[in-house]
Design a protein around this motif. Structure first.
Motif, short mmCIF file in Angstrom:
data_model
loop_
_atom_site.label_atom_id
_atom_site.label_comp_id
_atom_site.label_asym_id
_atom_site.label_seq_id
_atom_site.Cartn_x
_atom_site.Cartn_y
_atom_site.Cartn_z
N GLU A 6 0.83 -1.20 0.00
CA GLU A 6 0.00 0.00 0.00
C GLU A 6 0.87 1.25 0.00
O GLU A 6 1.99 1.25 0.51
CB GLU A 6 -0.91 0.05 1.24
N SER A 7 0.32 2.31 -0.56
CA SER A 7 0.98 3.62 -0.52
C SER A 7 -0.07 4.70 -0.64
O SER A 7 -1.23 4.42 -0.95
CB SER A 7 2.01 3.74 -1.66
N GLY A 9 -0.88 7.02 1.82
CA GLY A 9 -1.42 7.56 3.07
C GLY A 9 -0.65 8.79 3.52
O GLY A 9 0.36 9.17 2.93
N LEU A 20 -5.24 6.21 -2.22
CA LEU A 20 -4.39 5.11 -1.81
C LEU A 20 -4.19 4.15 -2.98
O LEU A 20 -5.09 3.99 -3.81
CB LEU A 20 -5.01 4.35 -0.64
N TRP A 36 -10.15 -3.20 0.42
CA TRP A 36 -9.57 -2.26 1.37
C TRP A 36 -10.29 -2.40 2.71
O TRP A 36 -11.53 -2.44 2.77
CB TRP A 36 -9.71 -0.83 0.88
N TYR A 98 -4.99 1.89 6.83
CA TYR A 98 -5.72 1.27 5.73
C TYR A 98 -4.89 0.13 5.16
O TYR A 98 -3.71 0.30 4.85
CB TYR A 98 -6.02 2.30 4.65
N THR A 124 -1.17 1.43 5.44
CA THR A 124 -0.71 2.81 5.30
C THR A 124 -1.59 3.69 6.18
O THR A 124 -2.80 3.54 6.21
CB THR A 124 -0.73 3.26 3.83
N VAL A 126 -3.57 6.83 7.48
CA VAL A 126 -4.29 8.02 7.03
C VAL A 126 -4.73 8.78 8.27
O VAL A 126 -5.40 8.22 9.15
CB VAL A 126 -5.52 7.65 6.17
#
Length: 130
Positions: A6-7, A9, A20, A36, A98, A124, A126
């Protein structure tokens, strides 16, 4: 073994937006549901949205939780093996880690967030705050 990363955030002001990304590699099956989830401190993990990813069909099925419907949307880019979660009109209560998850046996339909997934990303953060 499917790997998910994941990326996207980070911190954001209330009312702001983030997108995301969940990059997948190591597919071994022709079909997956990629979903998700989020987990806030002291709260149970919550399903946010799911989408189907298939080598057989270009059509995608999606489901979005009522708590974020109208603000969040899920999409995929098959060429990049990436699933996105577009989050708009963010609220402080959206603050959470997340995670994306994938499983070849899960269907993106009622109950998609109540079944076990075999593959998970690292998550990630948030943070929605003024």
């Amino acid at each position: 073994q499917l790997q998910l990363v994941e990326s996207g955030g980070g911190p954001v002001l209330p009312g702001g937006s983030l997108r995301l990304a969940c990059a997948a590699s190591g597919f071994t099956e022709d079909f997956y549901t990629i979903s998700w989830f989020r987990q806030a401190p002291g709260k149970e993990r919550e399903g946010v949205s799911c989408i189907t990813v298939s080598n057989i069909s270009s059509e995608a099925t999606t489901v979005t939780a009522d708590s974020v419907k109208g603000r969040f949307s899920i999409s995929r880019n098959n060429a990049k093996n990436t699933v996105y979660l577009q989050m708009d009109s963010l609220k402080p209560e959206d603050t959470a880690v997340y995670f994306c998850a994938a499983d070849p046996l899960v269907l993106c339909q009622a109950g998609w967030d109540q079944v076990p997934y075999t593959n998970w990303g690292q998550g990630t953060q948030v943070t929605v705050s003024s």
